[in-house]
Design a protein around this motif. Structure first.
Motif, PDB file in Angstrom:
ATOM      1  N   PHE A 107     -42.563 -11.547  30.245  1.00 27.66           N
ATOM      2  CA  PHE A 107     -42.293 -12.811  30.928  1.00 27.66           C
ATOM      3  C   PHE A 107     -42.439 -12.590  32.428  1.00 27.66           C
ATOM      4  CE2 PHE A 107     -40.244 -13.370  26.844  1.00 27.66           C
ATOM      5  CZ  PHE A 107     -40.567 -14.673  26.521  1.00 27.66           C
ATOM      6  N   ALA A 108     -43.558 -12.021  32.826  1.00 28.41           N
ATOM      7  CA  ALA A 108     -43.780 -11.636  34.220  1.00 28.41           C
ATOM      8  C   ALA A 108     -43.780 -12.833  35.171  1.00 28.41           C
ATOM      9  CB  ALA A 108     -45.086 -10.864  34.338  1.00 28.41           C
ATOM     10  N   GLU A 109     -44.088 -14.011  34.680  1.00 34.37           N
ATOM     11  CA  GLU A 109     -44.140 -15.193  35.538  1.00 34.37           C
ATOM     12  C   GLU A 109     -42.801 -15.911  35.610  1.00 34.37           C
ATOM     13  OE1 GLU A 109     -47.451 -17.719  34.657  1.00 34.37           O
ATOM     14  OE2 GLU A 109     -48.763 -16.016  34.300  1.00 34.37           O
ATOM     15  N   SER A 110     -41.736 -15.254  35.236  1.00 33.55           N
ATOM     16  CA  SER A 110     -40.420 -15.871  35.294  1.00 33.55           C
ATOM     17  C   SER A 110     -40.050 -16.190  36.734  1.00 33.55           C
ATOM     18  CB  SER A 110     -39.378 -14.934  34.694  1.00 33.55           C
ATOM     19  OG  SER A 110     -39.653 -14.712  33.340  1.00 33.55           O
ATOM     20  N   GLU A 111     -39.224 -17.200  36.879  1.00 34.21           N
ATOM     21  CA  GLU A 111     -38.812 -17.644  38.197  1.00 34.21           C
ATOM     22  C   GLU A 111     -37.446 -17.048  38.556  1.00 34.21           C
ATOM     23  OE1 GLU A 111     -37.366 -21.803  40.313  1.00 34.21           O
ATOM     24  OE2 GLU A 111     -38.445 -21.877  38.411  1.00 34.21           O
TER      25      GLU A 111
END
Length: 140
Positions: A117-121
């Motif tokens: 989930f590398a694009e998590s905020e």
């Protein structure tokens, strides 16, 4: 009736990922998993399940879910409760911070997930019990 329907829909999602439902308080569930990836996969499956359920229902009949996930050592008391900093942080994220459809995780969960989930905020603030919190990006 709403709680009964949500349990009928969501508990199988938890069980498929190895989750153990320890207790419910109102519309909140306390669930434990052996691995944070299993908890997150269950949360995504739960959100997808509710998306399908809500598709043909009006706003007043929809079931909405906000999820908080923590990862770390806990003190388990029998078969009904767990305590620990990550438990508290996850509860705060799920009950107080998450909006409908959101999956929020602690820094320990984000680290354990790696690039999945590398694009998590990154959230601007984190509850007590964790150094940071994140909103996971996932597709329905």
């Amino acid at each position: 009736e709403t709680i009964h329907i949500s349990h009928r829909l969501l508990v199988p999602c938890l069980e498929r990922r190895g989750g153990i439902l320890l207790k419910t308080e109102g519309d909140s569930m306390l669930v434990i998993f052996r691995q944070p990836r299993d908890a997150v996969q269950a949360a995504v499956e739960m959100q997808r399940c509710l998306s399908v359920h809500n598709a043909d229902r009006g706003p007043a009949e929809q079931l909405l879910l906000g999820v908080g996930v923590g990862y770390g050592e806990v003190l388990r008391i029998g078969d009904a409760d767990v305590f620990g900093a990550e438990v508290n942080a996850a509860a705060k994220l799920g009950e107080d911070t998450a909006k409908a459809g959101e999956i929020l995780v602690t820094a320990a969960v984000q680290a354990a997930l790696g690039d999945e989930f590398a694009e998590s905020e990154h959230l601007p603030s984190a509850p007590a019990g964790t150094t940071a919190a994140y909103r996971l990006r996932y597709t329905l």
